[in-house]
Design an enzyme around this catalytic site. Structure first.
Site, PDB file in Angstrom:
ATOM      1  N   SER A 132       0.810  -1.215   0.000  1.00  0.00           N
ATOM      2  CA  SER A 132       0.000   0.000   0.000  1.00  0.00           C
ATOM      3  C   SER A 132       0.842   1.264   0.000  1.00  0.00           C
ATOM      4  CB  SER A 132      -0.924   0.006   1.228  1.00  0.00           C
ATOM      5  OG  SER A 132      -0.165  -0.076   2.419  1.00  0.00           O
ATOM      6  N   HIS A 139      -2.968  -3.292  -5.595  1.00  0.00           N
ATOM      7  CA  HIS A 139      -3.316  -2.895  -4.234  1.00  0.00           C
ATOM      8  C   HIS A 139      -4.815  -3.045  -4.018  1.00  0.00           C
ATOM      9  CE1 HIS A 139      -3.672   0.586  -1.126  1.00  0.00           C
ATOM     10  NE2 HIS A 139      -3.706  -0.603  -0.527  1.00  0.00           N
ATOM     11  N   GLU A 185      -6.140  -0.711  -6.862  1.00  0.00           N
ATOM     12  CA  GLU A 185      -5.200   0.283  -7.364  1.00  0.00           C
ATOM     13  C   GLU A 185      -4.070  -0.433  -8.102  1.00  0.00           C
ATOM     14  OE1 GLU A 185      -3.716   4.362  -5.407  1.00  0.00           O
ATOM     15  OE2 GLU A 185      -3.243   2.583  -4.219  1.00  0.00           O
ATOM     16  N   ASN A 216      -3.329   5.922  -0.229  1.00  0.00           N
ATOM     17  CA  ASN A 216      -2.741   6.200   1.079  1.00  0.00           C
ATOM     18  C   ASN A 216      -2.036   7.546   1.144  1.00  0.00           C
ATOM     19  OD1 ASN A 216      -3.674   4.063   2.536  1.00  0.00           O
ATOM     20  ND2 ASN A 216      -1.960   2.736   2.046  1.00  0.00           N
TER      21      ASN A 216
END
Length: 286
Positions: free
Chosen positions: A123, A144, A156, A194
């Site tokens: 991540s 991800h 992702e 993130n």
């Protein structure tokens, strides 16, 4: 040459924790044969327990037929043997967020597999750095998944410096075959999710620590005021405060002081109050 989606029948998943088990579950639900590998039999069994519990909940809600539970679980082979990944047409890594450990694991996977795409569920960590541990960095891509994997709709896709276009295409295609929608990010710290999510959570924790509002009103303000499904403190508990701290520290190392972890976040983790998984974080859980 990376295999096309039509040539992918068996997928290896390395790591049987929360994310690995979830990834294995959605792959098996979509009809793929899965080799779920971890370093101990106990960890593998924990992964199977998580998969079965998740499928039972979906069946209880009528989202899948009850008869499908055993059939889906039957598509997953648990193993502690690295060589069990050799017949796989794609391997997805979902282990601890530690760059050196991931690099070691990717070097091992590279050794036992032949000319298949290797994806990492990281991540925050660099795809390029992970890929450099292999002899085929063009075959390495970020995939991800969001937690909980069976529920969340998005994946992702992250492109490293040397990721080949056909590897990226396969990452999108396999995600879409799992009924997920994708977005693409360059290999920058935190990627899209993130990089934006962690400072949002971090600032919510700071606001609570500084007495801006109660934890309930911070979360209520964000859900009602911005139409997100969960406020920052409740979301932090569900993600895991240790996970939030580790991700924020990684971003801080890469991007500087604007990502400094909130003091209260560090204090909670030191106390072992990690959120829902330990029964207590910012809230208490049964």
């Amino acid at each position: 040459m990376v295999r096309a989606l039509d040539d992918v029948d068996r997928v290896g998943v390395v790591g049987a924790g929360t994310m690995g088990a979830g990834i294995a579950q959605v792959l098996a639900t979509a009809g793929y044969e899965v080799a779920l590998r971890d370093v101990s039999r106990d960890l593998v069994e924990d992964g199977f327990d998580a998969i079965e519990s998740s499928l039972d909940r979906l069946a209880d809600r009528g989202e899948i037929p009850a008869d499908d539970v055993d059939r889906i679980v039957g598509r997953v082979d648990g193993t502690t043997e690295l060589e069990a990944l050799a017949p796989c047409d794609l391997v997805i890594e979902a282990i601890v967020e530690d760059l050196e450990i991931k690099r070691d694991v990717f070097a091992d996977i590279d050794r036992v597999t032949d000319d298949v795409a290797l994806a990492t569920n990281t991540s925050t960590l660099s795809i390029t750095s992970i890929a450099a541990a292999t002899d085929r960095p063009d075959h390495v891509v970020g995939l991800h998944f969001m937690n909980p994997v069976p529920i969340m709709d998005g994946v992702e896709v992250v492109t490293g410096e040397r990721t080949a276009p056909e590897t990226v295409d396969l990452a999108h295609a396999i995600s879409e075959d799992l009924d997920k929608e994708t977005w693409e990010s360059d290999d920058k710290p935190g990627f899209v999710t993130n990089r934006i999510l962690m400072p949002w959570i971090n600032e919510g924790i700071r606001a609570y620590d500084e007495g801006v509002a109660s934890k309930e009103d911070i979360d209520r303000g964000m859900t009602l005021g911005t139409n997100v499904p969960m406020g920052p403190l409740e979301l932090a508990d569900h993600v895991g405060l240790d996970v939030c701290l580790h991700a924020t520290e990684t971003l801080h190392d890469e991007l500087g002081d604007r990502y400094t972890p909130a003091y209260l976040l560090k204090r909670k983790v030191e106390a072992g109050h990690l959120g829902k998984k330990t029964g207590e974080g910012f809230y208490e859980y049964d």
